[in-house]
Enzyme design. Structure first.
Site, PDB file in Angstrom:
ATOM      1  N   LYS A   1       0.846  -1.195   0.000  1.00  0.00           N
ATOM      2  CA  LYS A   1       0.000   0.000   0.000  1.00  0.00           C
ATOM      3  C   LYS A   1       0.880   1.243   0.000  1.00  0.00           C
ATOM      4  O   LYS A   1       1.696   1.442   0.892  1.00  0.00           O
ATOM      5  CB  LYS A   1      -0.904  -0.005   1.230  1.00  0.00           C
TER       6      LYS A   1
ATOM      7  N   ASP B   1      -2.288  10.657   3.636  1.00  0.00           N
ATOM      8  CA  ASP B   1      -3.700  10.305   3.804  1.00  0.00           C
ATOM      9  C   ASP B   1      -4.405  11.321   4.691  1.00  0.00           C
ATOM     10  O   ASP B   1      -4.250  11.314   5.908  1.00  0.00           O
ATOM     11  CB  ASP B   1      -3.824   8.903   4.406  1.00  0.00           C
TER      12      ASP B   1
ATOM     13  N   LYS C   1      -9.758  12.941   8.461  1.00  0.00           N
ATOM     14  CA  LYS C   1      -9.228  12.568   9.768  1.00  0.00           C
ATOM     15  C   LYS C   1      -9.181  13.783  10.697  1.00  0.00           C
ATOM     16  O   LYS C   1      -9.141  14.930  10.249  1.00  0.00           O
ATOM     17  CB  LYS C   1      -7.798  12.021   9.625  1.00  0.00           C
TER      18      LYS C   1
ATOM     19  N   ASP D   1       1.879   6.552   5.543  1.00  0.00           N
ATOM     20  CA  ASP D   1       0.866   5.604   5.096  1.00  0.00           C
ATOM     21  C   ASP D   1       1.313   4.854   3.841  1.00  0.00           C
ATOM     22  O   ASP D   1       0.553   4.062   3.284  1.00  0.00           O
ATOM     23  CB  ASP D   1      -0.468   6.323   4.839  1.00  0.00           C
TER      24      ASP D   1
ATOM     25  N   GLU E   1      -9.326   3.862   2.152  1.00  0.00           N
ATOM     26  CA  GLU E   1      -8.849   3.968   0.766  1.00  0.00           C
ATOM     27  C   GLU E   1      -7.802   2.920   0.426  1.00  0.00           C
ATOM     28  O   GLU E   1      -7.665   2.521  -0.739  1.00  0.00           O
ATOM     29  CB  GLU E   1      -8.281   5.366   0.515  1.00  0.00           C
TER      30      GLU E   1
ATOM     31  N   ARG F   1      -7.575  -0.252   1.006  1.00  0.00           N
ATOM     32  CA  ARG F   1      -8.104  -1.505   0.459  1.00  0.00           C
ATOM     33  C   ARG F   1      -8.585  -1.341  -0.984  1.00  0.00           C
ATOM     34  O   ARG F   1      -8.610  -2.308  -1.739  1.00  0.00           O
ATOM     35  CB  ARG F   1      -9.218  -2.036   1.358  1.00  0.00           C
TER      36      ARG F   1
END
Length: 300
Positions: free
Chosen positions: A65, A70, A77, A88, A149, A151
């Site tokens: 990933k 993010d 968030k 991330d 996001e 996944r």
């Protein structure tokens, strides 16, 4: 599509695929996640083929990933939770580091690192809760949370790997806060459909100190991802089913078919709030040693 040989590392090549290629190939998840950013998403593949290895050498794919930052997207968030989100992309970094380590050591195993890269930003073209996305394999996904996001980009990459027909796939991702709530900051959550791969990763974790804990793929939880408007939702729609790390793993499993697969949720150990033993404060590099040791065992 941009291709090149890595300089100074025999057997390593790089292919960078841009948004035009992603759109042509139907990477609806990766494109949606990266749509709100000024920086376009990319799919990067780095391949290592030992120059003197026979064609029958095992072929392993590492999928990392790579969310370069993010914000959570429109499901934004909180301030404190966002501060660390430049890490991330830790899964992609670990996958790349393991491949380069294998190449440097001259391991007799073919390795491909697949790195879906995007920034999940907030902008006028950001994807939205309620959107229905069409992913690479034709599956439709209802977006219930734009902060789930990782996944989506992994699902696109995993379904694309069917054409490579690898001997094993391991994805590694800072995927869910639920994993760190359950296992703390020093263990990754391991899910697997292939027992041999699971045993190998557990042994590699014990040998390197990058510890993993085997978690169940609870079939009964799969219905928690049901959607009224799509094949699947990207987060649980049933409030009575918790286990966010498990439901995220079940989501990913849909996209690997019958290929041997393992998933490492490293949201806990990828970052450290303080230095402890060999672990540094901040980004820890978790997963690089674990995966490299596993690749050594595979090539033995």
């Amino acid at each position: 599509v941009y291709k090149r040989q890595a300089q100074g590392i025999p057997g390593v090549s790089v292919v960078i695929r841009d948004v035009a290629w992603l759109a042509e190939q139907g990477f609806g998840g990766l494109l949606a996640v990266g749509r709100g950013s000024a920086y376009e998403p990319r799919l990067v593949t780095v391949s290592y083929a030992p120059p003197d290895a026979p064609s029958a050498s095992p072929h392993v794919v590492l999928v990392g990933k790579g969310i370069t930052f993010d914000t959570g997207g429109l499901s934004i968030k909180g301030r404190d939770a966002m501060i660390t989100m430049k890490t991330d992309m830790a899964g992609a970094a670990a996958a790349l580091a393991a491949l380069l380590g294998a190449a440097t050591a001259g391991l007799r195993v073919r390795v491909t690192a697949v790195l879906p890269l995007a920034e999940n930003a907030v902008g006028g073209s950001s994807y939205r809760p309620g959107d229905v996305l069409v992913l690479h394999d034709g599956s439709t996904v209802e977006v219930r949370n734009t902060d789930a996001e990782g996944r989506l980009v992994l699902a696109d990459a995993l379904s694309w790997l069917a054409a490579l027909n690898p001997d094993a796939i391991v994805d590694i991702a800072t995927l869910t806060g639920a994993a760190s709530l359950g296992l703390g900051r020093r263990h990754a959550a391991l899910y697997a459909t292939a027992e041999e791969v699971a045993r190998g990763l557990l042994a590699a974790g014990a040998a390197t100190g990058e510890r993993v804990w085997r978690m169940p793929l609870v079939a009964d939880y799969g219905s928690a991802l049901d959607s009224d408007v799509a094949d699947v939702a990207n987060v649980a729609t049933d409030p009575h089913v918790k286990g966010g790390s498990i439901t995220a793993a079940l989501f990913l499993r849909r996209f690997v078919g019958a290929l041997p697969w393992a998933h490492l949720d490293i949201a806990g150990p990828a970052r450290a709030s303080k230095a402890e033993h060999e672990v540094t404060e901040g980004a820890t590099g978790y997963g690089a040693r674990l995966l490299l040791r596993w690749l050594e065992d595979v090539s033995a």
